[in-house]
Structure formats: C-alpha cells, structure tokens
Design a protein around this motif. Sequence first.
Motif, PDB file in Angstrom:
ATOM      1  N   ILE A 250      10.121  -3.396  -7.569  1.00  0.00           N
ATOM      2  CA  ILE A 250       9.116  -2.818  -6.654  1.00  0.00           C
ATOM      3  C   ILE A 250       8.952  -3.748  -5.454  1.00  0.00           C
ATOM      4  O   ILE A 250       9.007  -4.976  -5.600  1.00  0.00           O
ATOM      5  N   ASN A 251       8.730  -3.169  -4.285  1.00  0.00           N
ATOM      6  CA  ASN A 251       8.480  -3.962  -3.080  1.00  0.00           C
ATOM      7  C   ASN A 251       7.273  -4.882  -3.324  1.00  0.00           C
ATOM      8  O   ASN A 251       6.182  -4.400  -3.650  1.00  0.00           O
ATOM      9  N   PRO A 252       7.451  -6.208  -3.206  1.00  0.00           N
ATOM     10  CA  PRO A 252       6.350  -7.140  -3.523  1.00  0.00           C
ATOM     11  C   PRO A 252       5.104  -6.935  -2.662  1.00  0.00           C
ATOM     12  O   PRO A 252       3.993  -7.203  -3.128  1.00  0.00           O
ATOM     13  N   ILE A 253       5.280  -6.436  -1.448  1.00  0.00           N
ATOM     14  CA  ILE A 253       4.099  -6.182  -0.591  1.00  0.00           C
ATOM     15  C   ILE A 253       3.268  -5.038  -1.180  1.00  0.00           C
ATOM     16  O   ILE A 253       2.033  -5.088  -1.192  1.00  0.00           O
ATOM     17  N   VAL A 254       3.950  -4.011  -1.704  1.00  0.00           N
ATOM     18  CA  VAL A 254       3.235  -2.884  -2.321  1.00  0.00           C
ATOM     19  C   VAL A 254       2.471  -3.367  -3.549  1.00  0.00           C
ATOM     20  O   VAL A 254       1.302  -3.000  -3.760  1.00  0.00           O
ATOM     21  N   ILE A 255       3.114  -4.220  -4.359  1.00  0.00           N
ATOM     22  CA  ILE A 255       2.439  -4.756  -5.556  1.00  0.00           C
ATOM     23  C   ILE A 255       1.168  -5.507  -5.155  1.00  0.00           C
ATOM     24  O   ILE A 255       0.107  -5.335  -5.758  1.00  0.00           O
ATOM     25  N   LYS A 256       1.268  -6.322  -4.110  1.00  0.00           N
ATOM     26  CA  LYS A 256       0.099  -7.105  -3.678  1.00  0.00           C
ATOM     27  C   LYS A 256      -0.988  -6.209  -3.087  1.00  0.00           C
ATOM     28  O   LYS A 256      -2.177  -6.419  -3.321  1.00  0.00           O
ATOM     29  N   LEU A 257      -0.592  -5.193  -2.322  1.00  0.00           N
ATOM     30  CA  LEU A 257      -1.571  -4.231  -1.782  1.00  0.00           C
ATOM     31  C   LEU A 257      -2.327  -3.541  -2.919  1.00  0.00           C
ATOM     32  O   LEU A 257      -3.554  -3.394  -2.868  1.00  0.00           O
ATOM     33  N   VAL A 258      -1.582  -3.120  -3.939  1.00  0.00           N
ATOM     34  CA  VAL A 258      -2.189  -2.430  -5.084  1.00  0.00           C
ATOM     35  C   VAL A 258      -3.157  -3.368  -5.808  1.00  0.00           C
ATOM     36  O   VAL A 258      -4.259  -2.958  -6.198  1.00  0.00           O
ATOM     37  N   ALA A 259      -2.772  -4.629  -5.961  1.00  0.00           N
ATOM     38  CA  ALA A 259      -3.641  -5.597  -6.652  1.00  0.00           C
ATOM     39  C   ALA A 259      -4.937  -5.831  -5.868  1.00  0.00           C
ATOM     40  O   ALA A 259      -6.032  -5.824  -6.452  1.00  0.00           O
ATOM     41  N   VAL A 260      -4.837  -5.998  -4.560  1.00  0.00           N
ATOM     42  CA  VAL A 260      -6.036  -6.223  -3.726  1.00  0.00           C
ATOM     43  C   VAL A 260      -6.930  -4.978  -3.751  1.00  0.00           C
ATOM     44  O   VAL A 260      -8.156  -5.083  -3.907  1.00  0.00           O
ATOM     45  N   ALA A 261      -6.316  -3.791  -3.624  1.00  0.00           N
ATOM     46  CA  ALA A 261      -7.098  -2.543  -3.649  1.00  0.00           C
ATOM     47  C   ALA A 261      -7.805  -2.387  -4.993  1.00  0.00           C
ATOM     48  O   ALA A 261      -8.977  -1.993  -5.052  1.00  0.00           O
ATOM     49  N   SER A 262      -7.108  -2.726  -6.073  1.00  0.00           N
ATOM     50  CA  SER A 262      -7.694  -2.613  -7.405  1.00  0.00           C
ATOM     51  C   SER A 262      -8.899  -3.547  -7.550  1.00  0.00           C
ATOM     52  O   SER A 262      -9.962  -3.138  -8.029  1.00  0.00           O
ATOM     53  N   ILE A 263      -8.753  -4.799  -7.105  1.00  0.00           N
ATOM     54  CA  ILE A 263      -9.875  -5.745  -7.180  1.00  0.00           C
ATOM     55  C   ILE A 263     -11.054  -5.216  -6.360  1.00  0.00           C
ATOM     56  O   ILE A 263     -12.201  -5.227  -6.809  1.00  0.00           O
ATOM     57  N   LEU A 264     -10.779  -4.721  -5.147  1.00  0.00           N
ATOM     58  CA  LEU A 264     -11.850  -4.254  -4.261  1.00  0.00           C
ATOM     59  C   LEU A 264     -12.571  -3.036  -4.838  1.00  0.00           C
ATOM     60  O   LEU A 264     -13.802  -2.961  -4.778  1.00  0.00           O
ATOM     61  N   VAL A 265     -11.823  -2.102  -5.408  1.00  0.00           N
ATOM     62  CA  VAL A 265     -12.466  -0.884  -5.894  1.00  0.00           C
ATOM     63  C   VAL A 265     -13.338  -1.192  -7.121  1.00  0.00           C
ATOM     64  O   VAL A 265     -14.459  -0.681  -7.242  1.00  0.00           O
ATOM     65  N   TRP A 266     -12.863  -2.072  -8.014  1.00  0.00           N
ATOM     66  CA  TRP A 266     -13.684  -2.388  -9.207  1.00  0.00           C
ATOM     67  C   TRP A 266     -14.815  -3.342  -8.868  1.00  0.00           C
ATOM     68  O   TRP A 266     -15.871  -3.320  -9.501  1.00  0.00           O
ATOM     69  N   PHE A 267     -14.618  -4.179  -7.831  1.00  0.00           N
ATOM     70  CA  PHE A 267     -15.741  -4.979  -7.329  1.00  0.00           C
ATOM     71  C   PHE A 267     -16.824  -4.039  -6.800  1.00  0.00           C
ATOM     72  O   PHE A 267     -18.024  -4.247  -7.058  1.00  0.00           O
TER      73      PHE A 267
ATOM     74  N   LYS B  86       5.506   4.669  -2.047  1.00  0.00           N
ATOM     75  CA  LYS B  86       4.867   5.121  -0.798  1.00  0.00           C
ATOM     76  C   LYS B  86       3.434   5.558  -1.068  1.00  0.00           C
ATOM     77  O   LYS B  86       2.510   5.195  -0.334  1.00  0.00           O
ATOM     78  N   VAL B  87       3.249   6.363  -2.148  1.00  0.00           N
ATOM     79  CA  VAL B  87       1.894   6.822  -2.506  1.00  0.00           C
ATOM     80  C   VAL B  87       0.995   5.617  -2.798  1.00  0.00           C
ATOM     81  O   VAL B  87      -0.161   5.563  -2.366  1.00  0.00           O
ATOM     82  N   ALA B  88       1.548   4.639  -3.519  1.00  0.00           N
ATOM     83  CA  ALA B  88       0.769   3.441  -3.869  1.00  0.00           C
ATOM     84  C   ALA B  88       0.375   2.666  -2.622  1.00  0.00           C
ATOM     85  O   ALA B  88      -0.781   2.234  -2.482  1.00  0.00           O
ATOM     86  N   ALA B  89       1.307   2.512  -1.694  1.00  0.00           N
ATOM     87  CA  ALA B  89       1.018   1.749  -0.472  1.00  0.00           C
ATOM     88  C   ALA B  89      -0.048   2.439   0.370  1.00  0.00           C
ATOM     89  O   ALA B  89      -0.995   1.802   0.837  1.00  0.00           O
ATOM     90  N   VAL B  90       0.084   3.770   0.524  1.00  0.00           N
ATOM     91  CA  VAL B  90      -0.883   4.510   1.352  1.00  0.00           C
ATOM     92  C   VAL B  90      -2.270   4.502   0.704  1.00  0.00           C
ATOM     93  O   VAL B  90      -3.284   4.237   1.358  1.00  0.00           O
ATOM     94  N   SER B  91      -2.314   4.799  -0.616  1.00  0.00           N
ATOM     95  CA  SER B  91      -3.632   4.866  -1.272  1.00  0.00           C
ATOM     96  C   SER B  91      -4.277   3.486  -1.343  1.00  0.00           C
ATOM     97  O   SER B  91      -5.487   3.353  -1.152  1.00  0.00           O
ATOM     98  N   ALA B  92      -3.476   2.453  -1.598  1.00  0.00           N
ATOM     99  CA  ALA B  92      -4.033   1.092  -1.634  1.00  0.00           C
ATOM    100  C   ALA B  92      -4.563   0.697  -0.255  1.00  0.00           C
ATOM    101  O   ALA B  92      -5.660   0.123  -0.140  1.00  0.00           O
ATOM    102  N   GLY B  93      -3.814   1.028   0.791  1.00  0.00           N
ATOM    103  CA  GLY B  93      -4.269   0.732   2.158  1.00  0.00           C
ATOM    104  C   GLY B  93      -5.577   1.445   2.473  1.00  0.00           C
ATOM    105  O   GLY B  93      -6.503   0.857   3.044  1.00  0.00           O
ATOM    106  N   ALA B  94      -5.663   2.729   2.064  1.00  0.00           N
ATOM    107  CA  ALA B  94      -6.891   3.512   2.314  1.00  0.00           C
ATOM    108  C   ALA B  94      -8.082   2.895   1.579  1.00  0.00           C
ATOM    109  O   ALA B  94      -9.190   2.803   2.135  1.00  0.00           O
ATOM    110  N   ILE B  95      -7.859   2.466   0.341  1.00  0.00           N
ATOM    111  CA  ILE B  95      -8.943   1.856  -0.448  1.00  0.00           C
ATOM    112  C   ILE B  95      -9.393   0.547   0.197  1.00  0.00           C
ATOM    113  O   ILE B  95     -10.602   0.285   0.334  1.00  0.00           O
ATOM    114  N   ILE B  96      -8.443  -0.270   0.613  1.00  0.00           N
ATOM    115  CA  ILE B  96      -8.785  -1.570   1.218  1.00  0.00           C
ATOM    116  C   ILE B  96      -9.599  -1.357   2.500  1.00  0.00           C
ATOM    117  O   ILE B  96     -10.661  -1.974   2.678  1.00  0.00           O
ATOM    118  N   ILE B  97      -9.140  -0.445   3.360  1.00  0.00           N
ATOM    119  CA  ILE B  97      -9.863  -0.194   4.627  1.00  0.00           C
ATOM    120  C   ILE B  97     -11.266   0.364   4.339  1.00  0.00           C
ATOM    121  O   ILE B  97     -12.262  -0.100   4.903  1.00  0.00           O
TER     122      ILE B  97
END
Lengths: 160, 45
Positions: free
Chosen positions: A130-147, B12-23
Amino acid sequence: MELLPFFEWAETSFLGYIGKNYGGVYATFGQSVHLMALAVLGGSVLIADLRLLNIILRDVPSEVVADQAHKWFRIALVVILSSGIFMAAAVAQRMYYNDFFWAKMSALLVGIIFVFAVKRPLLKGRHDEINPIVIKLVAVASILVWFSVAATGRWIGFSG
Amino acid sequence: MTGSKQSGTIEKVAAVSAGAIIISAVVYWTIQVVGMLEFLEMAYG
C-alpha cells in the motif's frame, strides 16, 4: 424525520426508567463500563494507528498489530454502544437538545463507517503493497475521528 | 475487476475519505477552540 418522539419514548422505556431511578446501576453499568470500554477502544486505535505511523512497536509487523488491535476494537465498540444506549436513554430528552450529543453521534457514525468500509478493507492485505502516504493519512484520520468521538462525548457532560 | 485495480480503488477511496475526515476535524476543532477563547475573553477579559 422527527426524532423527538423516539427520544421521549426512550426516556420512558425500561432502560430509561432503570437509568433514571437507580443511580448505582447508571454509575456502574452505564458510566464505568462505558469509560472502561472507551479506554480499550482508544488504546486499540492508538496502538494500531501509531504503529501505522511507525512511531511505536516498530519491531512487530504492522499487519499483526492492526489485526490484534481490531479484535479489541470490535469488542470495545459493542460494549460502548450497549452502555451508551443505556446511559442516553436515562437522559434522552436532554441529549436531544444537546449539540455535542449530535456532534458525538456524527463522529461515531463517521468513525464506524471509516473503520469497517475503508480502513479494514485497506489494511487486510500486506501493508508494504500500500502507498505509505495513504497508510499515514488513514492513521491520522482514524486518530482524529476517535479523538472527536471521545472529546465531544466528554463535552456533553460539561454543557447544558 | 483485477486484484491490483481493486486495491488501487480502495487506496483512492481511503485517501479521499481520510483527507475529508482530517480537513473536517481540523475545521470543527478550530471553530470550537476559537469559540471557547472568545467566550473566555468575554467572561474574564
């Protein structure tokens, strides 16, 4: 759709009656269990996501950490939802008019959908594919949403 | 759909949804903190 009648009904239901009239049951089976499950859920989220960010447990494969943490996440989520419904039933009408309750429910819904529809399908296979940037984005989003779920949840207690 | 195409779509879905959640989270908590600071300033000067 008008939700107020449902909240009025919830407060007069068996769960609402028990929570409202038996403070000990509310405090132990409601609040204490809810907070302990929140701690387990928060721990499982942080362990998995900090591993995905390469901050902790770097000597353990991230696939192993993510799989193990997800098992505890699911258990904690079931307990949180059960105890949360019990707690909310006792003060349902107050919750209906509380902005932070709705913020928490929105974050919870987004978090559940994100975990089961996006994060798990993505992390099921080998993580090095998996693209490592996508993995890191998912991890940050996950922390933020559960926070956000935890913080808005605690904010309910200090508002209104 | 082949395996690699499917995993590409999931990424792609993961990147877009994660970006939307972060913003969304950053915007939401910025608004909350600014509101709280304004409230504190009004209350305590």
